[in-house]
Each structure stands twice: as structure tokens, then as C-alpha cells.
Design an enzyme around this catalytic site. Structure first.
Site, PDB file in Angstrom:
ATOM      1  N   TYR A   1     -16.915  18.124 -14.669  1.00  8.08           N
ATOM      2  CA  TYR A   1     -17.246  16.604 -14.793  1.00  8.08           C
ATOM      3  C   TYR A   1     -18.239  16.474 -13.476  1.00  8.08           C
ATOM      4  O   TYR A   1     -18.114  16.949 -12.500  1.00  8.08           O
ATOM      5  CB  TYR A   1     -15.998  15.753 -14.489  1.00  8.08           C
ATOM      6  CG  TYR A   1     -16.300  14.398 -14.380  1.00  8.08           C
ATOM      7  CD1 TYR A   1     -17.285  13.544 -15.005  1.00  8.08           C
ATOM      8  CD2 TYR A   1     -15.670  13.716 -13.295  1.00  8.08           C
ATOM      9  CE1 TYR A   1     -17.460  12.358 -14.734  1.00  8.08           C
ATOM     10  CE2 TYR A   1     -15.941  12.483 -12.639  1.00  8.08           C
ATOM     11  CZ  TYR A   1     -16.856  11.827 -13.758  1.00  8.08           C
ATOM     12  OH  TYR A   1     -17.111  10.347 -13.349  1.00  8.08           O
TER      13      TYR A   1
ATOM     14  N   ARG B   1       0.901  -1.306  -0.156  1.00  3.81           N
ATOM     15  CA  ARG B   1       0.132  -0.026   0.192  1.00  3.81           C
ATOM     16  C   ARG B   1       0.632   1.267  -0.006  1.00  3.81           C
ATOM     17  O   ARG B   1       0.408   2.317  -0.562  1.00  3.81           O
ATOM     18  CB  ARG B   1      -0.916   0.002   1.206  1.00  3.81           C
ATOM     19  CG  ARG B   1      -1.700   1.402   1.346  1.00  3.81           C
ATOM     20  CD  ARG B   1      -2.721   1.303   2.557  1.00  3.81           C
ATOM     21  NE  ARG B   1      -2.531   0.427   3.496  1.00  3.81           N
ATOM     22  CZ  ARG B   1      -1.660   0.888   4.637  1.00  3.81           C
ATOM     23  NH1 ARG B   1      -1.055   1.923   4.590  1.00  3.81           N
ATOM     24  NH2 ARG B   1      -1.648   0.146   5.743  1.00  3.81           N
TER      25      ARG B   1
END
Length: 379
Positions: free
Chosen positions: A98, A46
């Protein structure tokens, strides 16, 4: 290096173990340590992954930036940027943007005390009038989605820098090949890698690029602490896509220009939105701050009939009806019901987005076939 060379080589090195020219897919969750805290620079996937590191370095180079960070989606990248702020902070965003960006701002982060105001930024003077002592960031798209408006990045940056306000530019529609906002004064560039950078409609990813060390460190902390990271397979696919970005974008631009010119002379088309057309309001500005006009074209039909617009979209054979954009294949989208459905109808229409607008992502097929498909569908 010139752009085409950077796209293929920047941040990427042959595998030191085997000499493989392609960055390997490091499909691992953890890394063996010789002793507690003694390792080869990698602890947990991660936090770091060699495939992701190569992609992040490559993207930073393409945007002429120092720091690149990748996320599991474009909205994952947006989420990380918005986490830089605290309750009471105000963010001004361009009114034509958007729908997913609008949704995460209004429906998610406003619940945590951030204030968002949407302003038409075609004219930088509108920003001057909108700023308050609580404004901490300005967020713009250029070209905008889906009306292809052009915002003057350098003029906006001149305003934000004098007030120590961060300027974020969503560069998805242009891609790094056509436009580099950091060079024009932006502080942060964000991309949906899903679109032109990946280019093959096979991966979902977001990216952030910046030159500011402190901002980069804050974002790295958020990237690791919140965990919205892409997997190594997706990073490999994005690296593969980038190697042809410059070649694809040239063809996207060529095809979109021909499609826009065809639509402009069609008797059943009332309006065409494409910055490559000389009568587009942002044409001269686009020529100054971009190296090409992009692959996105929007248009409206004479009569402004929604049933007729739906009929046209259902009649395409080469253009596929679907969400997204920027792939090698041509797509058509109905923003009002798809990409921008989260924006209330009244706000969409106030910003000029009609329910009958059709947005085209013009691919790299033969332009003659695309125009023939438009001819069949529109009639």
C-alpha cells in the site's frame, strides 16, 4: 466458537445496567472516581473506553490472538508499530504494498533513523538474501495491494523466528475471515478496520493484534502516550460491521470470482490479477493459507492506454470511482494516481504496477449487475 459465532459474540456482553444487547456508545471523556486512584477500571477515555475495549477483545478473538488494540486509522496502527524500533534498525517490507505504508516508512520514519528496504517476497529465498544483522522486522501484505500477489506467511515466519525478527502481516485484503496470520507464525497482525472489517464505508480505523505480552504492553503504552485512538462512535460502528463480516466476505468472494472469470475472457482485457484464477502464480498457496480468495480484482486493458483506462473508469455506473475498498458497494480505483501515488513512478513500474492498472473492490451487489456494468464500461 466457530468464526460466525465469534463475530457476533466474542468480547461483547449485554450492558449490565440495562441489558442492552448492543454494546453502548460510551460517549464520555472521563470517569468519576470514588477517591484518588479508586475507580471502576476507567480513568480517562484516551486510555480506556468500554466500547473500544469490547471491539479490541472481539478483534483479538477473530484473529485467534490474545491482545487487540485499536487506533484512529490503519496508518495510526502502522505508526504505532514503527515506534517499536530505534534509529539504526532495519525493516524489510514487501515491494508490492500500500502506498500509504510506503509513504510513512520512507517519508516519515526514515527521517528518524530507521532504514527501510523493499524486497519482492513472493519467493522466501529473497528474504534470506536480504537479511542483515540490523534487520529487526519484516512487513508483508498478502494478498498484496494492488497486484494481488500471495506471500507464504509460514515460510517467511520460519525464517524470521530463527533470527528473532518480528514478522508483521497486513491482513487487510483478506480480513480475519479468510486468513489468520498469527496461526501461521506471524508476530503481529495489522488491519485497516476501515475496509472489510467495518465493511460499510462509514468509519476510519486501524487495529493491531498480537499474542506476545511484551509487544502488547509496548503498544498499549504507545497507544496511550501518543493518543491516536478511535472514538466510541466509530468503535460501535466497527462492532456493528463485524457482526456480518463472515456473511459479507462469502458474497465478496463469490462476486469477485465471477468478475475475474468474466474479465479473463474479455477480448479487451490483457491481464487479470486474482488469486482465485487457476493460472494465478499464487493460486495453490492461496488455497493453502486462505479460506477464500477475497473480493479484490485488478486488471489491465489491451493496448496499455491510459486514456482508455480513464474512459473505462469514468463509464462505470455501478462501480463507483473512489479511494478505499472493502465496503458493501463496489468501487474502482486507479492506484497510480490514487492509493499508490506516493510511490515514485519508476518504483511502481519496477514492481509491475502500470499506470493503466485498474483495481476493483467487488461489493456484494448482484453479480449479474456488476458484470453488465463492466460490459458497458469496457465495451
Amino acid at each position: 466458537m466457530k468464526f460466525g459465532t465469534k463475530a457476533i459474540h466474542a468480547g461483547v456482553h449485554p450492558d449490565p445496567t440495562t441489558g442492552a444487547i448492543m454494546t453502548p456508545i460510551y460517549q464520555t471523556s472521563t470517569y468519576v472516581q470514588e477517591s484518588p486512584g479508586k475507580h471502576k477500571g476507567y480513568e480517562y477515555a484516551r486510555t480506556q473506553n468500554p466500547t473500544r475495549d469490547a471491539l479490541q477483545a472481539n478483534l483479538a478473538a477473530l484473529e485467534n490472538g490474545q491482545h487487540g488494540l485499536c487506533f484512529a486509522s490503519g496508518l495510526g496502527a502502522t505508526d504505532a508499530i514503527l515506534k517499536l524500533f530505534k534509529p539504526g534498525d532495519e525493516i524489510i517490507a514487501s515491494s508490492d504494498l500500500y502506498g500509504g505504508t510506503y509513504r510513512i516508512m520512507v517519508r516519515v520514519f526514515s527521517e528518524f533513523g530507521l532504514t527501510f528496504r523493499f524486497v519482492s517476497l513472493d519467493d522466501p529465498a529473497n528474504l534470506e538474501a536480504a537479511l542483515t544483522d540490523k534487520t529487526r522486522m519484516v512487513w508483508i501484505e498478502t494478498p498484496t495491494n494492488p497486484l494481488l500477489r500471495i506471500v507464504d506467511i509460514a515460510a517467511i515466519a520460519q525464517i524470521t523466528k530463527t533470527r528473532n525478527i518480528r514478522l508483521v502481516v497486513d491482513n487487510t485484503f483478506a480480513s480475519p475471515y479468510l486468513q489468520n496470520p498469527l496461526d501461521l507464525g506471524a508476530d503481529i497482525v495489522v488491519h485497516s478496520v476501515t475496509k472489510y472489517i467495518g465493511g460499510h464505508s462509514d468509519t476510519v480505523m486501524g487495529a493491531i493484534i498480537t499474542n506476545d505480552d511484551e509487544t502488547a504492553n509496548q503498544l498499549r503504552f504507545i497507544q496511550n502516550a501518543c493518543g491516536a485512538v478511535p472514538g466510541p462512535q466509530d468503535c460501535f460502528l466497527a462492532l456493528r460491521g463485524i457482526k456480518t463480516l463472515h456473511v459479507r466476505m462469502e458474497r465478496h468472494c463469490q462476486n469477485a470470482q465471477r468478475v475475474a472469470e468474466y474479465l479473463q475472457q474479455h477480448p479487451k482485457v490483457s491481464q487479470v490479477y486474482y488469486p482465485g484464477l487457476p493460472d494465478h502464480p499464487g493460486h495453490e498457496l492461496a488455497k493453502r493459507q486462505m479460506r477464500g480468495f477475497g473480493g479484490m480484482v485488478s486488471f489491465e486493458l489491451v493496448g496499455d492506454s491510459l486514456p482508455e483506462a480513464v474512459r473505462v473508469m469514468e463509464s462505470f455506473e455501478v462501480f463507483s470511482l473512489g479511494e478505499s475498498l472493502g465496503g458493501v458497494e463496489s468501487l474502482c480505483t486507479h492506484p497510480a494516481s490514487m492509493t499508490h501515488a506516493s510511490i515514485p513512478k519508476a518504483e511502481r513500474e519496477a514492481n509491475g504496477l502500470k499506470d493503466t492498472l485498474i483495481r476493483l473492490s467487488v461489493g456484494i451487489e448482484d453479480a449479474d449487475d456488476l458484470i453488465a456494468d463492466l460490459e458497458r464500461a469496457i465495451g
